[in-house]
Design an enzyme around this catalytic site. Structure first.
Site, PDB file in Angstrom:
ATOM      1  N   THR A 191       0.845  -1.194   0.000  1.00 14.62           N
ATOM      2  CA  THR A 191       0.000   0.000   0.000  1.00 14.62           C
ATOM      3  C   THR A 191       0.876   1.238   0.000  1.00 14.62           C
ATOM      4  OG1 THR A 191      -1.732   1.226   1.159  1.00 14.62           O
ATOM      5  CG2 THR A 191      -0.214  -0.009   2.553  1.00 14.62           C
ATOM      6  N   ASN A 226      -0.677   3.993   1.027  1.00  9.09           N
ATOM      7  CA  ASN A 226      -1.459   4.812   1.951  1.00  9.09           C
ATOM      8  C   ASN A 226      -0.901   4.621   3.372  1.00  9.09           C
ATOM      9  OD1 ASN A 226      -3.539   5.389   3.909  1.00  9.09           O
ATOM     10  ND2 ASN A 226      -4.992   5.523   2.233  1.00  9.09           N
ATOM     11  N   GLU A 274      -2.388  -0.808 -11.347  1.00  5.05           N
ATOM     12  CA  GLU A 274      -3.643  -0.254 -11.893  1.00  5.05           C
ATOM     13  C   GLU A 274      -4.785  -0.646 -10.959  1.00  5.05           C
ATOM     14  OE1 GLU A 274      -4.331   1.113 -15.065  1.00  5.05           O
ATOM     15  OE2 GLU A 274      -2.205   1.257 -15.622  1.00  5.05           O
ATOM     16  N   ASP A 313      -8.194  -3.209  -1.040  1.00  2.00           N
ATOM     17  CA  ASP A 313      -8.950  -2.146  -1.689  1.00  2.00           C
ATOM     18  C   ASP A 313     -10.122  -1.866  -0.769  1.00  2.00           C
ATOM     19  OD1 ASP A 313      -9.134  -0.274  -3.798  1.00  2.00           O
ATOM     20  OD2 ASP A 313     -10.899  -1.322  -4.537  1.00  2.00           O
ATOM     21  N   GLY A 320      -8.337   9.595   6.010  1.00  3.40           N
ATOM     22  CA  GLY A 320      -9.409   9.538   5.010  1.00  3.40           C
ATOM     23  C   GLY A 320     -10.711  10.152   5.504  1.00  3.40           C
ATOM     24  N   TYR A 321     -11.782   9.385   5.383  1.00  4.11           N
ATOM     25  CA  TYR A 321     -13.116   9.881   5.732  1.00  4.11           C
ATOM     26  C   TYR A 321     -13.451   9.664   7.212  1.00  4.11           C
ATOM     27  CZ  TYR A 321     -13.726   9.919   0.639  1.00  4.11           C
ATOM     28  OH  TYR A 321     -13.587  10.170  -0.707  1.00  4.11           O
ATOM     29  N   ASP A 322     -12.482   9.232   8.016  1.00  2.00           N
ATOM     30  CA  ASP A 322     -12.770   8.942   9.429  1.00  2.00           C
ATOM     31  C   ASP A 322     -13.446  10.104  10.179  1.00  2.00           C
ATOM     32  OD1 ASP A 322     -11.927   6.323   9.326  1.00  2.00           O
ATOM     33  OD2 ASP A 322      -9.919   6.726  10.095  1.00  2.00           O
ATOM     34  N   LYS A 340     -10.737   1.325  16.842  1.00  2.00           N
ATOM     35  CA  LYS A 340     -10.954   1.289  15.387  1.00  2.00           C
ATOM     36  C   LYS A 340     -10.536  -0.070  14.833  1.00  2.00           C
ATOM     37  CE  LYS A 340     -10.052   3.115  10.831  1.00  2.00           C
ATOM     38  NZ  LYS A 340      -9.382   4.010   9.894  1.00  2.00           N
ATOM     39  N   HIS A 396     -13.947  -1.947   9.186  1.00  2.00           N
ATOM     40  CA  HIS A 396     -13.955  -2.817   8.005  1.00  2.00           C
ATOM     41  C   HIS A 396     -12.598  -3.512   7.855  1.00  2.00           C
ATOM     42  CE1 HIS A 396     -12.447   1.139   7.312  1.00  2.00           C
ATOM     43  NE2 HIS A 396     -12.142   0.963   6.040  1.00  2.00           N
TER      44      HIS A 396
HETATM   45  P1  ITT Z   1      -3.295   1.910  -1.902  1.00  2.00           P
HETATM   46  O1  ITT Z   1      -4.097   1.562  -3.130  1.00  2.00           O
HETATM   47  O2  ITT Z   1      -1.859   2.184  -2.217  1.00  2.00           O
HETATM   48  O3  ITT Z   1      -3.464   0.916  -0.790  1.00  2.00           O
HETATM   49  P2  ITT Z   1      -5.234   4.076  -1.609  1.00  2.00           P
HETATM   50  O4  ITT Z   1      -5.414   5.179  -0.619  1.00  2.00           O
HETATM   51  O5  ITT Z   1      -5.292   4.464  -3.077  1.00  2.00           O
HETATM   52  O6  ITT Z   1      -3.848   3.321  -1.287  1.00  2.00           O
HETATM   53  P3  ITT Z   1      -7.664   2.577  -1.959  1.00  2.00           P
HETATM   54  O7  ITT Z   1      -7.603   2.621  -3.443  1.00  2.00           O
HETATM   55  O8  ITT Z   1      -8.074   1.288  -1.295  1.00  2.00           O
HETATM   56  O9  ITT Z   1      -6.263   2.947  -1.303  1.00  2.00           O
HETATM   57  O10 ITT Z   1      -8.603   3.761  -1.492  1.00  2.00           O
HETATM   58  C1  ITT Z   1      -9.192   3.738  -0.272  1.00  2.00           C
HETATM   59  C2  ITT Z   1      -9.713   5.118   0.078  1.00  2.00           C
HETATM   60  O11 ITT Z   1     -10.913   4.944   0.836  1.00  2.00           O
HETATM   61  C3  ITT Z   1      -8.722   5.835   0.967  1.00  2.00           C
HETATM   62  O12 ITT Z   1      -7.848   6.667   0.230  1.00  2.00           O
HETATM   63  C4  ITT Z   1      -9.638   6.620   1.888  1.00  2.00           C
HETATM   64  O13 ITT Z   1     -10.022   7.829   1.289  1.00  2.00           O
HETATM   65  C5  ITT Z   1     -10.878   5.712   1.999  1.00  2.00           C
HETATM   66  N1  ITT Z   1     -10.736   4.810   3.165  1.00  2.00           N
HETATM   67  C6  ITT Z   1     -10.443   3.473   3.148  1.00  2.00           C
HETATM   68  N2  ITT Z   1     -10.340   2.991   4.387  1.00  2.00           N
HETATM   69  C7  ITT Z   1     -10.549   4.029   5.215  1.00  2.00           C
HETATM   70  C8  ITT Z   1     -10.549   4.165   6.609  1.00  2.00           C
HETATM   71  O14 ITT Z   1     -10.261   3.146   7.427  1.00  2.00           O
HETATM   72  N3  ITT Z   1     -10.813   5.366   7.109  1.00  2.00           N
HETATM   73  C9  ITT Z   1     -11.085   6.412   6.322  1.00  2.00           C
HETATM   74  N4  ITT Z   1     -11.076   6.382   4.994  1.00  2.00           N
HETATM   75  C10 ITT Z   1     -10.812   5.191   4.428  1.00  2.00           C
END
Ligand code: ITT
Length: 197
Positions: A8, A10, A41, A70, A154-156, A176, A181
């Site tokens: 990841t 992220n 991708e 994802d 993120g949206y937390d 958390k 999820h």
């Molecule tokens: P990777 O693909 O490199 O893992 P990414 O951020 O692009 O990083 P995703 O495509 O899975 O990952 O996108 C998930 C998005 O959904 C993430 O950027 C957040 O905006 C949101 N998200 C997922 N899990 C979350 C969480 O636990 N809390 C808040 N927002 C979350």
């Protein structure tokens, strides 16, 4: 000790996996540590397909057992949006705050009872030979009227949990990880990983 690539980019997710995978007989390796800068991708329309393709891509590239997730947010009043587009919802270079504001704008005027939402996470674990398995988890709540709290990512700050009367950004990391999820999916992933390690 066998190595597991945590695929990841992220940082919020990566930090959560370090806790969620604690105690397994596996050495966690990040994409940076594996010297990988290529991006996978993510153009499929389901979390499942995106998670699988990410994990298979990085496992083939690294030669390591690989975990990818994802995940994203589905909002009922937006017919499941942003879904697989959660990270790109407010544009490619948007920040977490931009995404939160974009979502709140979209939901302007929508009353509390219609703001139901869920976070979903699919974890894929792939081996370098292309074998791949997936597990999933979800967390239900609703979208708050304004952001609250500073934990998580993120949206937390706008994901409100009625049973705690708090957003996810207001609860501890430990809580958390128990109820999210990702936490729920990771409990199942640990069982798959125990078989591989
Ligand atoms: P990777 O693909 O490199 O893992 P990414 O951020 O692009 O990083 P995703 O495509 O899975 O990952 O996108 C998930 C998005 O959904 C993430 O950027 C957040 O905006 C949101 N998200 C997922 N899990 C979350 C969480 O636990 N809390 C808040 N927002 C979350």
């Amino acid at each position: 000790m066998p190595r597991l690539l945590l695929a990841t980019t992220n940082r919020g997710k990566a930090a959560e996996y370090v806790s969620l995978l604690k105690g397994l007989d596996l050495e966690l390796v990040t994409l940076d540590q594996a010297g990988i800068s290529q991006e996978a991708e993510e153009n499929y329309s389901t979390f499942e397909e995106n998670a699988r393709s990410k994990a298979v891509f990085y496992a083939a590239l690294s030669g390591l057992i690989t975990l990818a997730d994802d995940s994203g947010l589905e909002v009922e009043a937006l017919r499941g949006e942003p879904g697989v587009r959660s990270s790109r919802y407010a544009g490619e270079n948007a920040s977490d705050a931009d995404r939160v504001n974009f979502l709140l704008e979209k939901l302007k005027g929508v009353p509390c009872e219609l703001r139901r939402a869920r976070f979903r996470c699919v974890i894929a674990i792939a081996e370098p030979d292309g074998n791949v398995e997936t597990v999933s988890g979800e967390c239900r709540g609703c979208i708050a009227l304004e952001p609250r709290g500073s934990n998580g990512f993120g949206y937390d700050p706008v994901f409100y949990l009625p049973e705690y009367d708090k957003t996810i950004a207001e609860i501890s990391h430990e809580l958390k990880n128990q109820i999210s999820h990702r936490g729920r999916a990771a409990q199942k992933a640990r069982i798959l990983l125990q078989k591989l390690s």
